[in-house]
Design a protein around this motif. Sequence first.
Motif, PDB file in Angstrom:
ATOM      1  N   GLU A  95       0.833  -1.201   0.000  1.00 51.50           N
ATOM      2  CA  GLU A  95       0.000   0.000   0.000  1.00 51.50           C
ATOM      3  C   GLU A  95       0.873   1.259   0.000  1.00 51.50           C
ATOM      4  O   GLU A  95       1.792   1.374   0.807  1.00 51.50           O
ATOM      5  CB  GLU A  95      -0.888  -0.085   1.256  1.00 51.50           C
ATOM      6  CG  GLU A  95      -1.506   1.189   1.737  1.00 51.50           C
ATOM      7  CD  GLU A  95      -2.406   1.876   0.724  1.00 51.50           C
ATOM      8  OE1 GLU A  95      -3.118   1.197  -0.035  1.00 51.50           O
ATOM      9  OE2 GLU A  95      -2.363   3.126   0.675  1.00 51.50           O
ATOM     10  N   LEU A 107       0.661   4.765   5.469  1.00 50.41           N
ATOM     11  CA  LEU A 107      -0.328   5.096   6.496  1.00 50.41           C
ATOM     12  C   LEU A 107      -0.517   3.981   7.522  1.00 50.41           C
ATOM     13  O   LEU A 107      -1.103   4.207   8.584  1.00 50.41           O
ATOM     14  CB  LEU A 107      -1.672   5.505   5.864  1.00 50.41           C
ATOM     15  CG  LEU A 107      -2.569   4.446   5.244  1.00 50.41           C
ATOM     16  CD1 LEU A 107      -3.906   5.042   4.885  1.00 50.41           C
ATOM     17  CD2 LEU A 107      -1.945   3.823   4.025  1.00 50.41           C
ATOM     18  N   ASP A 108       0.003   2.796   7.218  1.00 50.05           N
ATOM     19  CA  ASP A 108      -0.072   1.696   8.188  1.00 50.05           C
ATOM     20  C   ASP A 108       1.301   1.418   8.807  1.00 50.05           C
ATOM     21  O   ASP A 108       1.555   0.324   9.311  1.00 50.05           O
ATOM     22  CB  ASP A 108      -0.623   0.433   7.520  1.00 50.05           C
ATOM     23  CG  ASP A 108      -2.045   0.646   7.016  1.00 50.05           C
ATOM     24  OD1 ASP A 108      -2.827   1.325   7.718  1.00 50.05           O
ATOM     25  OD2 ASP A 108      -2.361   0.160   5.912  1.00 50.05           O
ATOM     26  N   HIS A 134      -4.151   4.298  -0.995  1.00 54.89           N
ATOM     27  CA  HIS A 134      -5.124   5.113  -0.253  1.00 54.89           C
ATOM     28  C   HIS A 134      -4.556   6.529  -0.201  1.00 54.89           C
ATOM     29  O   HIS A 134      -4.044   6.975   0.829  1.00 54.89           O
ATOM     30  CB  HIS A 134      -5.311   4.586   1.166  1.00 54.89           C
ATOM     31  CG  HIS A 134      -6.068   3.296   1.259  1.00 54.89           C
ATOM     32  ND1 HIS A 134      -5.519   2.077   0.963  1.00 54.89           N
ATOM     33  CD2 HIS A 134      -7.352   3.038   1.640  1.00 54.89           C
ATOM     34  CE1 HIS A 134      -6.424   1.124   1.153  1.00 54.89           C
ATOM     35  NE2 HIS A 134      -7.543   1.675   1.557  1.00 54.89           N
ATOM     36  N   TRP A 146     -10.202   8.835   3.141  1.00 51.21           N
ATOM     37  CA  TRP A 146     -11.586   8.674   3.598  1.00 51.21           C
ATOM     38  C   TRP A 146     -12.240  10.048   3.759  1.00 51.21           C
ATOM     39  O   TRP A 146     -12.656  10.453   4.837  1.00 51.21           O
ATOM     40  CB  TRP A 146     -11.643   7.919   4.924  1.00 51.21           C
ATOM     41  CG  TRP A 146     -11.258   6.482   4.800  1.00 51.21           C
ATOM     42  CD1 TRP A 146     -12.102   5.419   4.621  1.00 51.21           C
ATOM     43  CD2 TRP A 146      -9.935   5.922   4.864  1.00 51.21           C
ATOM     44  NE1 TRP A 146     -11.379   4.245   4.553  1.00 51.21           N
ATOM     45  CE2 TRP A 146     -10.050   4.526   4.698  1.00 51.21           C
ATOM     46  CE3 TRP A 146      -8.648   6.472   5.022  1.00 51.21           C
ATOM     47  CZ2 TRP A 146      -8.944   3.666   4.708  1.00 51.21           C
ATOM     48  CZ3 TRP A 146      -7.547   5.622   5.017  1.00 51.21           C
ATOM     49  CH2 TRP A 146      -7.703   4.250   4.863  1.00 51.21           C
ATOM     50  N   TRP A 337      -6.910  -9.179   3.821  1.00 53.16           N
ATOM     51  CA  TRP A 337      -6.309  -7.918   4.275  1.00 53.16           C
ATOM     52  C   TRP A 337      -5.326  -8.145   5.409  1.00 53.16           C
ATOM     53  O   TRP A 337      -5.042  -9.270   5.829  1.00 53.16           O
ATOM     54  CB  TRP A 337      -7.429  -6.923   4.592  1.00 53.16           C
ATOM     55  CG  TRP A 337      -6.992  -5.494   4.440  1.00 53.16           C
ATOM     56  CD1 TRP A 337      -7.035  -4.528   5.389  1.00 53.16           C
ATOM     57  CD2 TRP A 337      -6.444  -4.880   3.265  1.00 53.16           C
ATOM     58  NE1 TRP A 337      -6.541  -3.347   4.877  1.00 53.16           N
ATOM     59  CE2 TRP A 337      -6.163  -3.539   3.580  1.00 53.16           C
ATOM     60  CE3 TRP A 337      -6.137  -5.345   1.982  1.00 53.16           C
ATOM     61  CZ2 TRP A 337      -5.596  -2.643   2.663  1.00 53.16           C
ATOM     62  CZ3 TRP A 337      -5.574  -4.463   1.058  1.00 53.16           C
ATOM     63  CH2 TRP A 337      -5.320  -3.135   1.410  1.00 53.16           C
ATOM     64  N   ARG A 338      -4.816  -7.093   5.973  1.00 49.92           N
ATOM     65  CA  ARG A 338      -3.609  -7.107   6.804  1.00 49.92           C
ATOM     66  C   ARG A 338      -3.800  -7.648   8.222  1.00 49.92           C
ATOM     67  O   ARG A 338      -4.869  -7.529   8.800  1.00 49.92           O
ATOM     68  CB  ARG A 338      -3.034  -5.694   6.843  1.00 49.92           C
ATOM     69  CG  ARG A 338      -3.986  -4.668   7.364  1.00 49.92           C
ATOM     70  CD  ARG A 338      -3.606  -3.245   6.983  1.00 49.92           C
ATOM     71  NE  ARG A 338      -4.173  -2.322   7.971  1.00 49.92           N
ATOM     72  CZ  ARG A 338      -3.519  -1.881   9.024  1.00 49.92           C
ATOM     73  NH1 ARG A 338      -2.267  -2.239   9.242  1.00 49.92           N
ATOM     74  NH2 ARG A 338      -4.095  -1.081   9.890  1.00 49.92           N
ATOM     75  N   GLN A 343      -6.260  -2.904  17.347  1.00 52.85           N
ATOM     76  CA  GLN A 343      -6.324  -1.571  16.762  1.00 52.85           C
ATOM     77  C   GLN A 343      -6.974  -0.616  17.760  1.00 52.85           C
ATOM     78  O   GLN A 343      -8.153  -0.770  18.103  1.00 52.85           O
ATOM     79  CB  GLN A 343      -7.136  -1.616  15.470  1.00 52.85           C
ATOM     80  CG  GLN A 343      -6.863  -0.463  14.533  1.00 52.85           C
ATOM     81  CD  GLN A 343      -7.459  -0.700  13.155  1.00 52.85           C
ATOM     82  OE1 GLN A 343      -8.549  -1.256  13.029  1.00 52.85           O
ATOM     83  NE2 GLN A 343      -6.755  -0.300  12.112  1.00 52.85           N
ATOM     84  N   HIS A 350      -7.686  -6.479  14.671  1.00 55.71           N
ATOM     85  CA  HIS A 350      -7.845  -6.232  13.238  1.00 55.71           C
ATOM     86  C   HIS A 350      -6.854  -7.120  12.488  1.00 55.71           C
ATOM     87  O   HIS A 350      -5.682  -6.783  12.346  1.00 55.71           O
ATOM     88  CB  HIS A 350      -7.570  -4.738  12.983  1.00 55.71           C
ATOM     89  CG  HIS A 350      -7.817  -4.272  11.580  1.00 55.71           C
ATOM     90  ND1 HIS A 350      -9.043  -4.348  10.947  1.00 55.71           N
ATOM     91  CD2 HIS A 350      -6.981  -3.701  10.662  1.00 55.71           C
ATOM     92  CE1 HIS A 350      -8.951  -3.843   9.732  1.00 55.71           C
ATOM     93  NE2 HIS A 350      -7.710  -3.457   9.526  1.00 55.71           N
TER      94      HIS A 350
END
Length: 386
Positions: A95, A107-108, A134, A146, A337-338, A343, A350
């Motif tokens: 990402e 961002l992660d 993203h 978002w 997904w990750r 979280q 998550h």
Amino acid sequence: MKYNSHHIIVFISVFFLLACRVNAQQELPADKKATKETVSLYNNLKKLAAKGFMFGHQDDLAYGVNWKYDASTGSAGRSDIKDVVGDYPAVYGWELGGLELDHPKNLDDVPFDQMQQFIKDGYARGGVITVSWHMYSPFGKGISAWDTTHGTVASIIPGGIHHTLYKEWLDKIAVFFGALKGSKGEAIPVLFRPFHEHSGSWFWWGKNNCSASDYKALWRFTFDYLHTQKNLHNILWVYNTGGDFKTKEEFLERYPGDDVVDMVSFDTYQSGDPKKSEGFIKNTNSRLNMVGQIAAEKNKLFALAETGFESVPNEKWWTETLLKAIGDNKISYVLVWRNHGYQESTKRMHYYAPFKGQLSANDFVEFYQLNSTLFEKDVKNEKLYR
Ligand code: BMA
């Protein structure tokens, strides 16, 4: 025997005919100047779908539920998937969000320099790389992907107030893609999935936040800029909606054109208890049927680009839910997904892939052992880049 000009003409003709034959067997992806490895990947993925589907995992090498990559502590090469089945996923998702703002980490929290190495490692083992983005809002102030401000897409396409800024962002993306090199200096092919889940309205490029024509213009501009201006030829283009479409027409509403797309896909997640409702299986399966028909009609690849059941709280989810949802659809891959872990923002665990000891781990081993599921050892034998 002496060669005369007649012989030479015959040699050249034979060589030319052979070269044409080799080319004739290889279909070209949307980028007509794609590198040899990219063309091979595109063609080999088409063949591979007849044998089975690849399993993919987002951020697989960067962290797991109980660990984070740190070369000094021996976590190099670690993967939650490998801990469970002794093999890596066949597809690695990465990402780029934050690269456009020169952030050192995405961002992660994955450092971009490490990400480049993870991509090289996965490719060197024969795996496939896919990249999402993203991207932040061009309106600045740390506004994230978002954001639902209408007109954001219009601001970055040609004629928009932030068009120059967007080109600068693409320059950074191009530097990143351009630096992805294999051991022989060849460019590593990437399945690029920009402006994803656009049939929903949670991102600024989402359905209610921009017109279909602006969406298509953004896609086509991006395609053209990266290929023509930046001279990149290691990209396959993945069109991606959310799981909310009901008809083929709806799925294709913002399709930017056969000439700029290589793969069609959507994202959908399990919610609720699979023991109480078969909704996820039925909805996913019927949508894969639709997208599979579109892929066949358009001669494109297709995939379930993102899915999962957060914290996999069902011990048979892999063989009794996901496998049934895919059914006999000839997808190239399914990616979960990750594995973030706990979280803080949501106060939940998550993660979407099992880790050692996780409730669904045994079932995942069964899923792994099926002939139809392809992991890294399987795809290594397929030599996808040749
Ligand atoms: C979401 C979540 C977020 C993450 C984002 C981008 O689905 O996993 O925590 O920031 O994807 O990777």
